[in-house]
Enzyme design. Structure first.
Site, PDB file in Angstrom:
ATOM      1  N   TYR A 144       2.517 -32.223 -56.557  1.00  0.00           N
ATOM      2  CA  TYR A 144       2.118 -33.087 -55.557  1.00  0.00           C
ATOM      3  C   TYR A 144       0.518 -32.625 -55.151  1.00  0.00           C
ATOM      4  O   TYR A 144       0.237 -31.526 -55.021  1.00  0.00           O
ATOM      5  CB  TYR A 144       3.051 -33.020 -54.104  1.00  0.00           C
ATOM      6  CG  TYR A 144       2.488 -33.786 -53.096  1.00  0.00           C
ATOM      7  CD1 TYR A 144       2.504 -35.097 -52.873  1.00  0.00           C
ATOM      8  CD2 TYR A 144       2.287 -33.053 -51.828  1.00  0.00           C
ATOM      9  CE1 TYR A 144       2.101 -35.768 -51.867  1.00  0.00           C
ATOM     10  CE2 TYR A 144       1.957 -33.692 -50.665  1.00  0.00           C
ATOM     11  CZ  TYR A 144       1.889 -35.069 -50.727  1.00  0.00           C
ATOM     12  OH  TYR A 144       1.489 -35.690 -49.434  1.00  0.00           O
ATOM     13  N   ASP A 239      -5.526 -27.059 -58.244  1.00  0.00           N
ATOM     14  CA  ASP A 239      -5.161 -27.433 -56.801  1.00  0.00           C
ATOM     15  C   ASP A 239      -4.424 -26.226 -56.299  1.00  0.00           C
ATOM     16  O   ASP A 239      -3.346 -25.896 -56.370  1.00  0.00           O
ATOM     17  CB  ASP A 239      -4.212 -28.627 -56.691  1.00  0.00           C
ATOM     18  CG  ASP A 239      -4.007 -29.133 -55.318  1.00  0.00           C
ATOM     19  OD1 ASP A 239      -4.276 -28.401 -54.266  1.00  0.00           O
ATOM     20  OD2 ASP A 239      -3.275 -30.145 -55.149  1.00  0.00           O
ATOM     21  N   LYS A 267      -4.546 -25.537 -46.153  1.00  0.00           N
ATOM     22  CA  LYS A 267      -3.149 -24.598 -45.290  1.00  0.00           C
ATOM     23  C   LYS A 267      -4.186 -23.157 -44.712  1.00  0.00           C
ATOM     24  O   LYS A 267      -4.728 -23.203 -43.770  1.00  0.00           O
ATOM     25  CB  LYS A 267      -2.516 -24.583 -46.322  1.00  0.00           C
ATOM     26  CG  LYS A 267      -1.510 -25.603 -46.955  1.00  0.00           C
ATOM     27  CD  LYS A 267      -0.307 -25.260 -47.597  1.00  0.00           C
ATOM     28  CE  LYS A 267       0.189 -26.805 -47.978  1.00  0.00           C
ATOM     29  NZ  LYS A 267       1.027 -27.516 -47.424  1.00  0.00           N
TER      30      LYS A 267
HETATM   31  N1  PMP Z   1      -2.203 -30.358 -52.880  1.00  0.00           N
HETATM   32  C1  PMP Z   1      -1.043 -29.302 -52.642  1.00  0.00           C
HETATM   33  C2  PMP Z   1      -0.751 -28.356 -53.975  1.00  0.00           C
HETATM   34  C3  PMP Z   1      -0.253 -29.232 -51.589  1.00  0.00           C
HETATM   35  O1  PMP Z   1       0.804 -28.596 -51.558  1.00  0.00           O
HETATM   36  C4  PMP Z   1      -0.359 -30.294 -50.587  1.00  0.00           C
HETATM   37  C5  PMP Z   1       0.370 -30.138 -49.252  1.00  0.00           C
HETATM   38  N2  PMP Z   1       1.523 -29.581 -49.407  1.00  0.00           N
HETATM   39  C6  PMP Z   1      -1.534 -30.991 -50.643  1.00  0.00           C
HETATM   40  C7  PMP Z   1      -2.440 -30.877 -51.582  1.00  0.00           C
HETATM   41  C8  PMP Z   1      -2.037 -32.204 -49.442  1.00  0.00           C
HETATM   42  O2  PMP Z   1      -2.460 -31.455 -48.384  1.00  0.00           O
HETATM   43  P1  PMP Z   1      -2.305 -31.896 -47.167  1.00  0.00           P
HETATM   44  O3  PMP Z   1      -0.952 -32.218 -46.584  1.00  0.00           O
HETATM   45  O4  PMP Z   1      -3.254 -31.121 -46.437  1.00  0.00           O
HETATM   46  O5  PMP Z   1      -2.925 -33.176 -47.043  1.00  0.00           O
END
Ligand code: PMP
Length: 430
Positions: A144, A239, A267
């Site tokens: 994701y 990512d 995060k």
């Molecule tokens: N990339 C990864 C690997 C994630 O875990 C997340 C959120 N859990 C996101 C992107 C998206 O981040 P956000 O919820 O801050 O938009």
């Protein structure tokens, strides 16, 4: 355990917020119960609206690493808020946070701050397409990367929890250039590279998948992706929204010795406030406006209150250097869960990478989304509820990661293992 006030708040929320929540996974529909409403949190504990205390392993989906309401961060936020919440001009704290990130992550020469992980990924991919002049992207089934249209195919997180292969509202054309292959399957990437190599702008991957539950990379997987990118002239994007500053000070790229072209973050770097960042090779980043022709902007990007919180968080994290303590405690949690499940006769696979951990209710080792899908979500739900009633908060879905923070003690880990042991016995009968 009484949760009457949470129940009332949920009924109230349903009247004005869609499904009563501002983000789907918070609805607890993945664990078949009404959601818990939080009131406050401190250290390793979270308190709900009814005053119940939970030992927290959700950690705001990995955003919290120093424990809730960490004093340095609280002070930094107060200090910054008194000086004005936003200016629309640059500040020194933006430099400071950027310098801390650069120092930690080998793959980042230049970066930009944004406001969420989604925004970081969206911007990085636009940049990769702009830099290479190519359109196609390779992503992995179960990873994701936020809710940007182009990547909402075979995604993890809430889409895995709710069984959605893709999202409504995304025209086919928006994902036509997105190629999806199984995680840890280098051969599948090789064949895509052979067929489409000249058209691929980037490969994007969660270096340790966390959004299908924790799935570490197989030996050589990330190195293999790096080599394929080099061969076909595509950019390699790690990512690290979840893994950055989580699995090592320098993220998964330092842990595994992988040099990406671009990295996305979120995060932890905001100290609990809304944040994202993307960065990488200086020649690639130079394609961004106003020096390059790839447009990307944001009123709130680099917000001063967020920057103060982020700098306080990273400085405290650097000083605490908690990674070997995390390894020790999470290994104990992993072993404790395995033993307790075996004793209760509950088939369980525990995947872990540093302070990220998932217990899958299946006999089959989990190395990708398909094997992860063999997990029994109904059993996980029952386990989640047993744990909650014993005062332990886990992620409200089988296919999400649990996290440790620096405030968790050895005694907390033993308490979690003891609670899990009772919970396994309770669900073994069902
Ligand atoms: N990339 C990864 C690997 C994630 O875990 C997340 C959120 N859990 C996101 C992107 C998206 O981040 P956000 O919820 O801050 O938009």
């Amino acid at each position: 355990m009484d949760r009457l006030i949470s129940r009332k708040l949920y009924d109230r929320a349903l009247k004005s917020l869609v499904a009563g929540v501002n983000s789907p996974v918070r609805s607890f529909s993945g664990v078949n119960m009404p959601p818990v409403f939080a009131a406050r949190a401190e250290g390793q504990h979270i308190f709900d609206a009814d005053g119940n205390r939970y030992l927290d392993f959700l950690m705001s989906w990995g955003a919290i690493i120093l424990g809730h309401a960490q004093p340095d961060i609280v002070q930094a936020i107060h200090h910054a808020a008194r000086k004005g919440a936003t200016y629309g001009l640059s500040t020194e704290k933006e430099c400071e946070l950027a310098e801390l990130i650069k120092e930690a992550l080998p793959g980042i020469e230049q970066l930009r701050m944004v406001n969420s992980g989604t925004e970081a990924v969206m911007s990085a991919l636009r940049l990769a397409r702009g830099f290479t002049g190519r359109a196609k992207i390779i992503k992995f089934d179960g990873c994701y990367h936020g809710h940007w249209d182009g990547l909402l195919v075979k995604a993890g997180s809430g889409l895995a929890t709710f069984g959605l292969p893709a999202s409504g509202g995304v025209p086919e054309g928006f994902t036509a250039e997105t190629l999806v292959v199984p995680f840890n399957d280098l051969d599948a990437v090789e064949s895509l590279a052979k067929e489409h190599g000249h058209a691929i702008a980037a490969i994007i991957v969660e270096p340790i998948a966390g959004n299908m539950g924790v799935v570490p990379p197989a030996d050589g997987f990330l190195q293999g992706l790096r080599l394929i990118c080099d061969r076909i002239g595509a950019l390699f994007i790690l990512d690290e929204v979840m893994t950055g500053f989580r699995v090592a000070w320098g993220g998964a790229q330092r842990k595994y010795g992988i040099m990406p072209d671009l990295t996305t973050l979120g995060k932890i770097i905001g100290g609990g406030l809304p944040v994202g960042a993307f960065g990488g090779r200086a020649d690639v980043m130079a394609k961004l406006a106003p020096i390059g022709n790839v447009y990307q902007a944001g009123t709130m990007s680099g917000n001063p209150v967020v920057m103060h919180a982020g700098v306080a968080a990273l400085q405290a994290l650097k000083q605490a250097n908690p990674y070997s303590a995390f390894e020790h405690r999470s290994a104990r949690l992993e072993a404790g869960l395995r033993q307790a499940a075996a004793k209760a006769g509950v088939p369980l696979q525990v995947n872990r990478a540093g302070a990220m951990i998932t217990a899958f209710f299946t006999r089959q080792p989990v190395c990708d989304r398909a094997s992860g899908q063999t997990a029994d979500a109904t059993r996980y739900s029952a386990f989640f509820r047993e744990m909650l009633d014993r005062g332990v908060l886990l992620p409200p879905s089988q296919w999400e990661a649990a996290f440790l923070c620096t405030a968790h003690t050895d005694a907390d880990i033993e308490h979690a293992v003891q609670s899990a042991s009772e919970a396994f016995s309770a669900i073994a009968q069902s």
